[in-house]
Scaffold this active site. Structure first.
Site, PDB file in Angstrom:
ATOM      1  N   ASP A  37      -4.767 -31.722 -24.002  1.00  0.00           N
ATOM      2  CA  ASP A  37      -3.639 -31.269 -23.188  1.00  0.00           C
ATOM      3  C   ASP A  37      -4.151 -30.345 -22.089  1.00  0.00           C
ATOM      4  OD1 ASP A  37      -1.216 -30.505 -22.187  1.00  0.00           O
ATOM      5  OD2 ASP A  37      -0.377 -29.834 -24.102  1.00  0.00           O
ATOM      6  N   ASP A  38      -4.042 -30.792 -20.845  1.00  0.00           N
ATOM      7  CA  ASP A  38      -4.457 -29.990 -19.683  1.00  0.00           C
ATOM      8  C   ASP A  38      -5.979 -29.873 -19.540  1.00  0.00           C
ATOM      9  OD1 ASP A  38      -1.741 -29.616 -19.466  1.00  0.00           O
ATOM     10  OD2 ASP A  38      -1.793 -27.415 -19.487  1.00  0.00           O
TER      11      ASP A  38
ATOM     12  N   CYS B 288       2.993 -32.882 -18.639  1.00  0.00           N
ATOM     13  CA  CYS B 288       2.974 -33.387 -20.019  1.00  0.00           C
ATOM     14  C   CYS B 288       3.955 -34.524 -20.305  1.00  0.00           C
ATOM     15  CB  CYS B 288       3.276 -32.256 -20.990  1.00  0.00           C
ATOM     16  SG  CYS B 288       2.113 -30.895 -20.936  1.00  0.00           S
TER      17      CYS B 288
ATOM     18  N   ARG C 131       3.035 -38.517 -21.098  1.00  0.00           N
ATOM     19  CA  ARG C 131       3.080 -39.090 -22.457  1.00  0.00           C
ATOM     20  C   ARG C 131       4.021 -40.292 -22.514  1.00  0.00           C
ATOM     21  NH1 ARG C 131       0.984 -34.634 -25.658  1.00  0.00           N
ATOM     22  NH2 ARG C 131      -0.056 -33.416 -24.042  1.00  0.00           N
TER      23      ARG C 131
ATOM     24  N   LYS D   3       0.829 -33.025 -30.464  1.00  0.00           N
ATOM     25  CA  LYS D   3       1.935 -32.660 -29.561  1.00  0.00           C
ATOM     26  C   LYS D   3       2.608 -33.914 -29.024  1.00  0.00           C
ATOM     27  CE  LYS D   3       2.589 -30.747 -24.935  1.00  0.00           C
ATOM     28  NZ  LYS D   3       2.051 -29.886 -23.887  1.00  0.00           N
TER      29      LYS D   3
ATOM     30  N   HIS E 195       6.050 -34.236 -27.436  1.00  0.00           N
ATOM     31  CA  HIS E 195       6.660 -33.864 -26.146  1.00  0.00           C
ATOM     32  C   HIS E 195       7.485 -34.966 -25.497  1.00  0.00           C
ATOM     33  CE1 HIS E 195       6.191 -30.522 -22.892  1.00  0.00           C
ATOM     34  NE2 HIS E 195       7.417 -30.655 -23.361  1.00  0.00           N
TER      35      HIS E 195
ATOM     36  N   SER F 191       5.232 -28.069 -26.064  1.00  0.00           N
ATOM     37  CA  SER F 191       4.091 -27.237 -25.678  1.00  0.00           C
ATOM     38  C   SER F 191       4.031 -25.954 -26.502  1.00  0.00           C
ATOM     39  CB  SER F 191       4.153 -26.898 -24.183  1.00  0.00           C
ATOM     40  OG  SER F 191       4.036 -28.061 -23.411  1.00  0.00           O
TER      41      SER F 191
ATOM     42  N   HIS G 178      -4.106 -26.479 -23.842  1.00  0.00           N
ATOM     43  CA  HIS G 178      -2.943 -25.950 -23.124  1.00  0.00           C
ATOM     44  C   HIS G 178      -2.829 -24.450 -23.416  1.00  0.00           C
ATOM     45  CE1 HIS G 178       1.310 -25.301 -22.139  1.00  0.00           C
ATOM     46  NE2 HIS G 178       1.341 -26.465 -21.546  1.00  0.00           N
TER      47      HIS G 178
ATOM     48  N   ASP H 106      -3.905 -35.454 -20.819  1.00  0.00           N
ATOM     49  CA  ASP H 106      -2.579 -35.864 -20.342  1.00  0.00           C
ATOM     50  C   ASP H 106      -2.337 -35.516 -18.882  1.00  0.00           C
ATOM     51  OD1 ASP H 106      -2.283 -33.093 -20.705  1.00  0.00           O
ATOM     52  OD2 ASP H 106      -0.154 -33.299 -21.204  1.00  0.00           O
ATOM     53  N   ASN H 107      -3.139 -34.624 -18.329  1.00  0.00           N
ATOM     54  CA  ASN H 107      -3.051 -34.267 -16.903  1.00  0.00           C
ATOM     55  C   ASN H 107      -4.211 -33.330 -16.587  1.00  0.00           C
ATOM     56  OD1 ASN H 107      -0.391 -32.573 -18.239  1.00  0.00           O
ATOM     57  ND2 ASN H 107      -2.008 -31.337 -17.334  1.00  0.00           N
TER      58      ASN H 107
ATOM     59  N   LYS I   2      -3.223 -29.643 -12.484  1.00  0.00           N
ATOM     60  CA  LYS I   2      -1.960 -29.982 -13.160  1.00  0.00           C
ATOM     61  C   LYS I   2      -0.747 -29.748 -12.256  1.00  0.00           C
ATOM     62  CE  LYS I   2       0.800 -28.307 -17.100  1.00  0.00           C
ATOM     63  NZ  LYS I   2       0.771 -27.495 -18.329  1.00  0.00           N
TER      64      LYS I   2
HETATM   65 CA    CA Z   1      -0.373 -31.239 -20.278  1.00  0.00          CA
END
Ligand code: CA
Length: 484
Positions: free
Chosen positions: A64-65, A104, A108, A160, A162, A185, A253, A305-306, A326
């Protein structure tokens, strides 16, 4: 004004939530498939000799991130990632892999449905789902787990999600047999933010549909997710049923945490510690696949995811040579690491520059499983198995980039045109470009030199692609924008 919020969780079994004919058909498919493989599935010994035509299993690990430049094998000078480096050396590293969106929730949704998030309504002005959101991934969408189910797959989600936290939106009501993780998150807890009381519940840790802990120790999350994943793989190895393990990590994240074993170890500081723990986690999963004999029938894909959350400064990651991070549709917001590993199938040590989107993972897994793509709706993902299995050029020439429901940029071949640009954070309004900005990403991956004036014919072509795409469908109502 403070918003009063009542968390809405319950403990009903997943099967009681199923309503749509599509989902019932999927579960009937699972039931039939389970019956077919039942003798093997009941066996306790590892499946040493799977049938030659065994369907591949899939493990999708998503950070994540995590930024494009945050792994040693993607050029980070001080974060040690020996397991990711080995995974890349034994498999394929994609240099132009894109997340489905720069934040996010829509990212997803793209991965899970193989569709641009504007089609499912998982984008909006609020950008992601919050604990006071009542929307989520609609029941009418077909997730990767649901698409694989008729081919006999068992799916599990750890981490996660989301895509909606209410029971009807959780993974166990979207085709997954089990779920374990924090549903959104890790910065969306009950604590104050900037002095403002948000009225959100304590961060829930959920198993299937039930909250089993509140405010779990986040330093232990990567380890706990890993232990769950390894236990699932050992159980799966005892049978012959193909599976999808979807492991979207909570880290890195912000707020970031590492367990004691990894804390204060990396020269990059805490962020490096956190990435190194994700590296360890991935190594544990690959080791388990090797030990259980699952390795040569399991495609493992790692991504993010980003891009990195640059506004968090040293607590956030790095996009390497890419611009922004992001939240932005500059390259740094959407181009992320992408590593494929499948011994004897993905050729070792390859670096492939094909343009690949996370939406393509949907179509590729469905194709490799011998399952059918949904035929009643547009699917934007492409089957990129020729890239992954034969190191060939990719089938994808064009990719559109969105902020909310606006197409902000388009990539076509080496060219990328921006119709509007905006920093991920700290720039309230976008810069609109009557004449789009144009970059040649093979020559200029950092998007520094605008070539629109020199190549007006390319600008026109890319504008036309974006106009036709935007006119081809009406975005679904946003699931994000109104806390109800
Ligand atoms: Ca993210």
């Amino acid at each position: 004004m403070q918003r009063q919020f009542t968390p809405y969780f319950e403990t009903a079994p997943a099967h009681q939530k199923l309503q749509s004919p599509i989902k019932l058909a999927c579960w009937l498919g699972i039931a039939v498939a389970c019956a077919l493989v039942a003798p093997a599935a009941r066996g306790q010994a590892p499946a040493a000799n799977p049938p030659a035509n065994a369907k591949p299993s899939f493990v999708i690990i998503m950070a994540d991130d995590l930024g494009y430049g945050d792994l040693a094998c993607y050029g980070h000078p001080t974060i040690r990632t020996p397991e990711f480096d080995r995974m890349a050396a034994e498999g394929m590293r994609l240099t132009q892999f894109y997340s489905g969106a720069p934040v996010c929730t829509p990212s997803r949704a793209a991965l899970m449905t193989g569709r641009y998030p504007a089609r499912s309504g998982l984008c909006g002005q609020r950008r992601v789902l919050f604990p006071d959101s009542t929307g989520g991934l609609p029941d009418s969408e077909i997730t990767l787990a649901e698409a694989l189910a008729p081919a006999g797959y068992r799916s599990i989600c750890i981490g996660k999600w989301h895509l909606g936290y209410q029971p009807k939106y959780l993974p166990t009501n979207h085709g997954f047999a089990h779920y374990f993780g924090i549903p959104y998150s890790n910065d969306m807890g009950a604590e104050t933010a900037g002095g403002r009381i948000r009225g959100w519940p304590k961060t829930p840790l959920i198993r299937d549909l039930a909250v089993i802990e509140e405010d779990p120790d986040q330093a232990l999350l990567t380890r706990r997710y890993t232990e769950e994943a390894v236990a699932f793989l050992r159980e799966a190895a005892a049978g012959q049923q193909p599976f999808l393990l979807y492991l979207p990590h909570t880290m890195p994240h912000v707020p970031i945490f590492a367990s004691d074993k990894f804390k204060d170890q990396s020269p990059r500081g805490l962020y490096g510690d956190v990435v190194t723990e994700l590296d360890w986690s991935t190594g544990e999963i690959l080791r388990t696949l090797r030990e259980t004999g699952l390795a040569n029938r399991t495609l493992v894909f790692f991504t993010s995811d980003n891009g990195p959350w640059l506004a968090q400064r040293l607590r956030g990651g790095s996009a390497g040579l890419l611009r922004e991070g992001k939240g932005s549709t500059w390259e740094g917001g959407v181009r992320v690491p992408g590593i494929a590993w499948w011994p004897d199938h993905v050729p070792a040590g390859r670096v492939n520059p094909a343009i690949v989107s996370s939406m393509d993972l949907f179509s590729t897994c469905v194709a490799l499983a011998g399952a059918a793509l949904p035929s009643d709706r547009p699917i934007d993902g492409l089957d990129v198995s020729p890239v992954l299995l034969r190191d060939e050029p990719g089938p994808r020439q064009t990719l559109f980039f969105y902020r909310d429901t606006a197409v902000t940029a388009v990539r076509h071949g080496p060219w990328k045109a921006h119709f509007q640009t905006q920093a991920g954070y700290g720039q309230p309004k976008p810069d609109l470009h009557d004449t789009p900005l144009l970059y040649h990403l093979d020559h200029d991956p950092s998007e520094k030199l605008d070539l629109a004036a020199q190549h007006p014919e390319v600008v026109t072509q890319l504008q036309q692609l974006a106009t036709e795409h935007a006119a081809s469908f009406q975005p679904a109502p946003s699931q994000l924008d109104e806390p109800k």
